[in-house]
Design a protein around this motif. Structure first.
Motif, PDB file in Angstrom:
ATOM      1  N   UNK A 120      18.772   7.064  13.703  1.00 16.19           N
ATOM      2  CA  UNK A 120      17.544   6.777  12.971  1.00 16.19           C
ATOM      3  C   UNK A 120      16.724   8.038  12.780  1.00 16.19           C
ATOM      4  N   UNK A 121      16.228   8.219  11.558  1.00 11.35           N
ATOM      5  CA  UNK A 121      15.370   9.352  11.223  1.00 11.35           C
ATOM      6  C   UNK A 121      13.948   8.800  11.058  1.00 11.35           C
ATOM      7  N   UNK A 122      13.122   8.842  12.098  1.00  6.95           N
ATOM      8  CA  UNK A 122      11.827   8.155  12.062  1.00  6.95           C
ATOM      9  C   UNK A 122      10.897   8.616  10.947  1.00  6.95           C
ATOM     10  N   UNK A 123      10.988   9.874  10.538  1.00  8.55           N
ATOM     11  CA  UNK A 123      10.081  10.399   9.518  1.00  8.55           C
ATOM     12  C   UNK A 123      10.241   9.668   8.195  1.00  8.55           C
ATOM     13  N   UNK A 124      11.473   9.300   7.852  1.00 11.52           N
ATOM     14  CA  UNK A 124      11.756   8.682   6.558  1.00 11.52           C
ATOM     15  C   UNK A 124      12.023   7.187   6.648  1.00 11.52           C
ATOM     16  N   UNK A 125      12.352   6.698   7.836  1.00  9.93           N
ATOM     17  CA  UNK A 125      12.759   5.301   7.957  1.00  9.93           C
ATOM     18  C   UNK A 125      14.173   5.066   7.474  1.00  9.93           C
ATOM     19  N   UNK A 126      14.975   6.117   7.407  1.00 13.54           N
ATOM     20  CA  UNK A 126      16.370   6.029   6.984  1.00 13.54           C
ATOM     21  C   UNK A 126      17.286   6.368   8.153  1.00 13.54           C
ATOM     22  N   UNK A 127      18.587   6.201   7.926  1.00 14.14           N
ATOM     23  CA  UNK A 127      19.568   6.462   8.979  1.00 14.14           C
ATOM     24  C   UNK A 127      20.683   7.366   8.460  1.00 14.14           C
ATOM     25  N   UNK A 128      21.405   7.933   9.393  1.00  9.71           N
ATOM     26  CA  UNK A 128      22.520   8.823   9.072  1.00  9.71           C
ATOM     27  C   UNK A 128      23.689   8.005   8.536  1.00  9.71           C
ATOM     28  N   UNK A 129      24.127   8.309   7.302  1.00 13.68           N
ATOM     29  CA  UNK A 129      25.231   7.587   6.671  1.00 13.68           C
ATOM     30  C   UNK A 129      26.162   8.586   5.989  1.00 13.68           C
ATOM     31  N   UNK A 168       0.827  -1.213   0.000  1.00 16.87           N
ATOM     32  CA  UNK A 168       0.000   0.000   0.000  1.00 16.87           C
ATOM     33  C   UNK A 168       0.861   1.262   0.000  1.00 16.87           C
ATOM     34  N   UNK A 169       1.896   1.279   0.822  1.00 14.78           N
ATOM     35  CA  UNK A 169       2.706   2.481   0.987  1.00 14.78           C
ATOM     36  C   UNK A 169       4.143   2.043   1.279  1.00 14.78           C
ATOM     37  N   UNK A 170       5.017   2.156   0.285  1.00 14.92           N
ATOM     38  CA  UNK A 170       6.389   1.664   0.437  1.00 14.92           C
ATOM     39  C   UNK A 170       7.187   2.467   1.465  1.00 14.92           C
ATOM     40  N   UNK A 171       6.911   3.761   1.572  1.00 10.06           N
ATOM     41  CA  UNK A 171       7.615   4.559   2.583  1.00 10.06           C
ATOM     42  C   UNK A 171       7.254   4.087   3.986  1.00 10.06           C
ATOM     43  N   UNK A 172       5.994   3.787   4.193  1.00 11.35           N
ATOM     44  CA  UNK A 172       5.542   3.277   5.489  1.00 11.35           C
ATOM     45  C   UNK A 172       6.231   1.952   5.809  1.00 11.35           C
ATOM     46  N   UNK A 173       6.304   1.063   4.830  1.00 13.22           N
ATOM     47  CA  UNK A 173       6.977  -0.220   5.043  1.00 13.22           C
ATOM     48  C   UNK A 173       8.455  -0.010   5.338  1.00 13.22           C
ATOM     49  N   UNK A 174       9.079   0.935   4.654  1.00 11.36           N
ATOM     50  CA  UNK A 174      10.492   1.220   4.914  1.00 11.36           C
ATOM     51  C   UNK A 174      10.694   1.702   6.345  1.00 11.36           C
ATOM     52  N   UNK A 175       9.778   2.498   6.835  1.00 16.83           N
ATOM     53  CA  UNK A 175       9.881   2.976   8.222  1.00 16.83           C
ATOM     54  C   UNK A 175       9.788   1.806   9.193  1.00 16.83           C
ATOM     55  N   UNK A 176       8.899   0.862   8.896  1.00 19.10           N
ATOM     56  CA  UNK A 176       8.775  -0.310   9.767  1.00 19.10           C
ATOM     57  C   UNK A 176       9.993  -1.222   9.668  1.00 19.10           C
ATOM     58  N   UNK A 177      10.642  -1.236   8.512  1.00 15.49           N
ATOM     59  CA  UNK A 177      11.754  -2.169   8.308  1.00 15.49           C
ATOM     60  C   UNK A 177      12.887  -1.944   9.297  1.00 15.49           C
ATOM     61  N   UNK A 178      12.983  -0.745   9.847  1.00 18.19           N
ATOM     62  CA  UNK A 178      14.053  -0.450  10.807  1.00 18.19           C
ATOM     63  C   UNK A 178      13.840  -1.212  12.107  1.00 18.19           C
ATOM     64  N   UNK A 179      12.569  -1.430  12.471  1.00 16.33           N
ATOM     65  CA  UNK A 179      12.313  -2.123  13.733  1.00 16.33           C
ATOM     66  C   UNK A 179      12.010  -3.608  13.522  1.00 16.33           C
TER      67      UNK A 179
END
Length: 525
Positions: A404-413, A375-386
């Motif tokens: 971790x940047x919760x808004x995007x589901x990405x991390x500082x690299x 349904x929403x790949x960004x939402x799934x990406x956010x969940x993938x971190x946990x």
């Protein structure tokens, strides 16, 4: 009227159960302090999706849209290792419903002709079998795809849940007889005793109602009933107030005759504390209050040495839920830090029949209305971190931090491997060896050490180098990472439209209820 299962029927159930697939994971599962572990003592983190099967047709949703094996595979492909599969108590205490009503008859009862045709198309093998056998078929399909199952007794009477006015809201209500409830739990536990991928039973969803009280909390009796019937499964106990409150257990320990099987569960939505709360407060201040509240109402069990299963959370994935969007970044930061077990609501794309309406789309659903695409790949990406475990027994510890940047589901690299690299957001699976010291130094270890520098200005990129600057966790949430620039200005890490990490004036620290801080929220864990 409730009936007991005949010896012949029980034999057939157990025979079917013995034919279920054997999974690669070392089952059964146990608890070890606050962790769920396998037979080797290694942590197994539950990262689940809720798959409803408790509504009026009493058939797992989605089977009119896709083959059940396709749905099971999709669950696994999305990174989930577990399903919280819901069921109504009447499936176990009403033998007529369980054994004498077929899937076809159930759909015909509610005039679901179109949906029934979909079952014929996608899952013809279940059309003419009893409802309980269709339920078993879903469990076995999940097992074939190495997906664990938590059997969740969602309510008594098939239908949508939940309100305080329901006749099955709490023990002693007209449709919630504690003795029948325990009988139903025993039957369900027995049926799935030899099914390896059934790893736990959640004894009742969202206790509530105008008469609910900790005095009449029968969960301990239910736990004993389940364990006696099936000592392999974890027993998962819910609290009060729509499962938002376990605080009564702080001074009332759960006393059971068995050990290493007890898990406690909690629910947390944006509306858990009342509609409008996330709108009417500064987000930093309110999120911090929620961190403290979740510790009081549930998080304390981790400190007492019990696993905590956040068995329902989620928000509208269409993006228009203002309060839900604010809540979600806060909740994900909390879940990442605590590294808890969880189950998102819900897998559902569309329901067969919900609250008198056909084809109701689930706005919170992980799958689209066809049950085929995410349904929403960004939402799934956010969940993938946990989804993966970050700590616990058997987990390789490198003592590195993630930012971790919760808004995007990405991390500082790092943008590059050089020690003076600029910073950006990237996949959290990238193993950046971050370290954050008590002195406020944020640095990359390994090879050439380099740390966050203060040589920047508002709107400029942030980079690594040798001239370390102190990084402070400010605001009530401690998620704003601030530093002083060359001219002494206080700035915070932020993210631009290309996911570059830049320095900007710190925003929304307190007070202002209209301000959105999430682009500047970074959770170090």
């Amino acid at each position: 009227m409730a009936k007991t299962i005949s010896p012949l029927t029980l034999f057939l159930f157990l025979l079917l159960s013995s034919l279920s697939p054997t999974l690669a994971t070392d089952y059964p599962l146990f608890t070890k302090s606050r962790w769920i572990v396998n037979k080797k003592g290694h942590r197994v983190k539950l990262a689940c999706a809720n798959w409803p099967s408790h509504l009026k047709p009493v058939v797992a949703e989605g089977l009119s849209s896709q083959p059940m094996d396709s749905i099971s595979k999709k669950i696994k492909d999305m990174g989930f290792n577990c399903v919280r599969l819901t069921w109504p108590l009447e499936l176990m205490i009403n033998d007529t419903l369980a054994f004498n009503v077929t899937v076809k008859q159930s759909f015909e009862r509610y005039g679901l002709d179109h949906e029934l045709q979909g079952i014929y198309t996608h899952n013809p093998s279940i059309v003419n079998i009893p409802l309980i056998n269709a339920f078993q078929a879903v469990v076995y399909s999940l097992g074939r795809h190495d997906v664990m199952v938590i059997l969740d007794n969602h309510k008594t009477v098939p239908g949508w849940c939940c309100s305080n006015n329901d006749p099955d809201a709490f023990f002693g209500d007209p449709k919630f007889n504690p003795d029948l409830w325990m009988l139903g739990l025993k039957k369900m536990a027995t049926i799935f005793m030899n099914v390896n991928n059934v790893v736990g039973m959640s004894l009742r969803n969202e206790l509530r109602g105008y008469n609910h009280t900790a005095i009449d909390w029968y969960m301990q009796k239910g736990a004993e009933a389940v364990h006696t019937s099936n000592p392999n499964v974890l027993v998962i106990l819910s609290g009060l107030n729509f499962d938002a409150d376990l605080s009564f257990l702080q001074d009332r320990p759960v006393n059971l005759s068995f050990k290493k099987k007890l898990v406690l569960e909690l629910h947390w939505y944006s509306f858990t504390d009342g509609t409008g709360q996330w709108k009417s407060h500064n987000v930093n201040d309110f999120c911090s209050q929620m961190f403290a509240k979740e510790r009081r109402t549930g998080g304390f069990v981790l400190e007492q040495g019990f696993p905590l299963f956040l068995s329902e959370f989620g928000t509208d994935q269409r993006g228009g839920d203002f309060e839900g969007n604010r809540y979600m970044s806060c909740m994900l930061a909390w879940a990442a830090e605590k590294d808890i077990d969880w189950a998102v609501w819900a897998l559902t794309g569309v329901y067969y029949f919900r609250e008198g309406k056909r084809g109701v789309v689930e706005a919170y659903g992980m799958l689209d209305a066809n049950w085929h695409n995410v349904h929403n790949y960004t939402y799934l990406r956010r969940l993938s971190v946990i989804q993966p475990p970050h700590k616990g027994p058997g987990i390789k510890h490198n003592h590195h931090k993630k930012i971790f940047h919760p808004l995007t589901g990405l991390c500082l690299v790092r943008k590059s491997s050089c020690y003076e690299s600029e910073l950006m957001l990237g996949p959290c699976t990238k193993g950046e060896p971050w370290s954050y010291s008590h002195g406020g130094i944020l640095e990359i270890k390994g090879g050439h050490k380099s740390c966050l520098e203060g040589e920047t200005a508002v709107g400029r990129s942030v980079k690594l180098g040798k001239k370390c600057t102190k990084i402070m966790q400010i605001s009530a949430t401690k998620m704003h990472l601030s530093l002083k620039t060359n001219d002494g200005s206080l700035v915070c890490l932020d993210v631009d439209s290309d996911n570059n990490v830049v320095a900007n004036s710190c925003k929304c620290l307190t007070g202002d209820i209209t301000c959105e801080p999430a682009s500047q929220w970074f959770k170090i864990f």
